[in-house]
Design a protein around this motif. Structure first.
Motif, PDB file in Angstrom:
ATOM      1  N   TRP A   1      44.626  51.308  30.401  1.00  0.00           N
ATOM      2  CA  TRP A   1      44.844  50.083  30.999  1.00  0.00           C
ATOM      3  C   TRP A   1      46.271  49.759  31.414  1.00  0.00           C
TER       4      TRP A   1
ATOM      5  N   TRP B   1      46.743  46.544  43.571  1.00  0.00           N
ATOM      6  CA  TRP B   1      46.002  47.502  43.707  1.00  0.00           C
ATOM      7  C   TRP B   1      46.056  48.628  44.823  1.00  0.00           C
TER       8      TRP B   1
ATOM      9  N   ARG C   1      49.851  48.354  32.746  1.00  0.00           N
ATOM     10  CA  ARG C   1      50.157  47.305  33.815  1.00  0.00           C
ATOM     11  C   ARG C   1      51.648  47.600  33.965  1.00  0.00           C
TER      12      ARG C   1
ATOM     13  N   GLU D   1      46.942  46.246  29.099  1.00  0.00           N
ATOM     14  CA  GLU D   1      46.218  45.094  28.914  1.00  0.00           C
ATOM     15  C   GLU D   1      46.281  44.487  27.462  1.00  0.00           C
TER      16      GLU D   1
ATOM     17  N   TRP E   1      44.907  42.404  40.031  1.00  0.00           N
ATOM     18  CA  TRP E   1      45.658  43.460  39.239  1.00  0.00           C
ATOM     19  C   TRP E   1      46.905  43.911  39.887  1.00  0.00           C
TER      20      TRP E   1
ATOM     21  N   PHE F   1      38.314  44.619  35.250  1.00  0.00           N
ATOM     22  CA  PHE F   1      39.434  44.901  36.345  1.00  0.00           C
ATOM     23  C   PHE F   1      38.780  44.041  37.495  1.00  0.00           C
TER      24      PHE F   1
END
Length: 200
Positions: free
Chosen positions: A164, A61, A166, A115, A45, A40
């Motif tokens: 994870w 983030w 996204r 991810e 991110w 991370f």
């Protein structure tokens, strides 16, 4: 002593009623995933919502940390047969996210994008009480359990609570994600034992 034993028996009976068919209760929290644990980087991110929405959105983030927070306590049921009761998660409620993007009326499914290209599909009606979790039991998620963000979909088998996370894609038609393409059920309701595609 009899009263204490009766109380233990009553608690065990209540717990058993919360177990879907074919599940076994555990106090542990097994770690199951395909592939390595991603690294991370808060500087790069982001989280994105796209597809059948009035306004596609992207959060860094830092921006994601400013969204409203919700805490839920739910039971977890893994397709491999274990269940863990009363798990507590904190993050952004799916219903709160909706006001930023405003899904179109024809949006009936959500695809979670994670991810390494991992995906999983979820009907919209099962997303009503979903959470985009950043914390478990008051602590940030560990990398093995999806840090920094995982989806928690309380009413479906736990593989639908993708690690994870996204992006979320809103869709009119259902399509299989990673494990669904490999033979897992398209919906995954534990109370119906919807484990595999032949049950569809």
């Amino acid at each position: 002593m009899m009263r204490f034993e009766r109380k233990i028996q009553e608690e065990a009976a209540r717990a058993a009623r919360r177990l879907p068919p074919g599940q076994v209760l555990t106090d542990r929290f097994p770690v199951l995933h395909y592939g390595p644990v991603p690294k991370f980087d808060p500087a790069t991110w982001d989280f994105r919502v796209f597809g059948l929405v009035e306004e596609e959105r992207r959060w860094t983030w830092e921006e994601f940390q400013q969204l409203p927070r919700t805490t839920i306590t739910v039971d977890v049921h893994c397709v491999t047969g274990w269940s863990k009761l009363d798990t507590t998660w904190t993050g952004v409620a799916f219903r709160d996210l909706l006001r930023f993007v405003r899904p179109k009326p024809e949006a009936r499914y959500v695809m979670a994008h994670c991810e390494y290209g991992f995906t999983t599909n979820i009907p919209m009606e099962y997303m009503e009480d979903a959470l985009l979790a950043t914390h478990y039991n008051g602590e940030p998620l560990t990398p093995e359990h999806g840090y920094p963000l995982r989806l928690v979909v309380p009413r479906l088998y736990f593989w639908k609570s993708a690690k994870w996370l996204r992006a979320l894609e809103f869709m009119a038609e259902d399509r299989p994600g990673f494990w669904e393409q490999a033979g897992y059920h398209m919906r995954g309701d534990p109370w119906r034992e919807e484990r595999y595609r032949e049950d569809w």
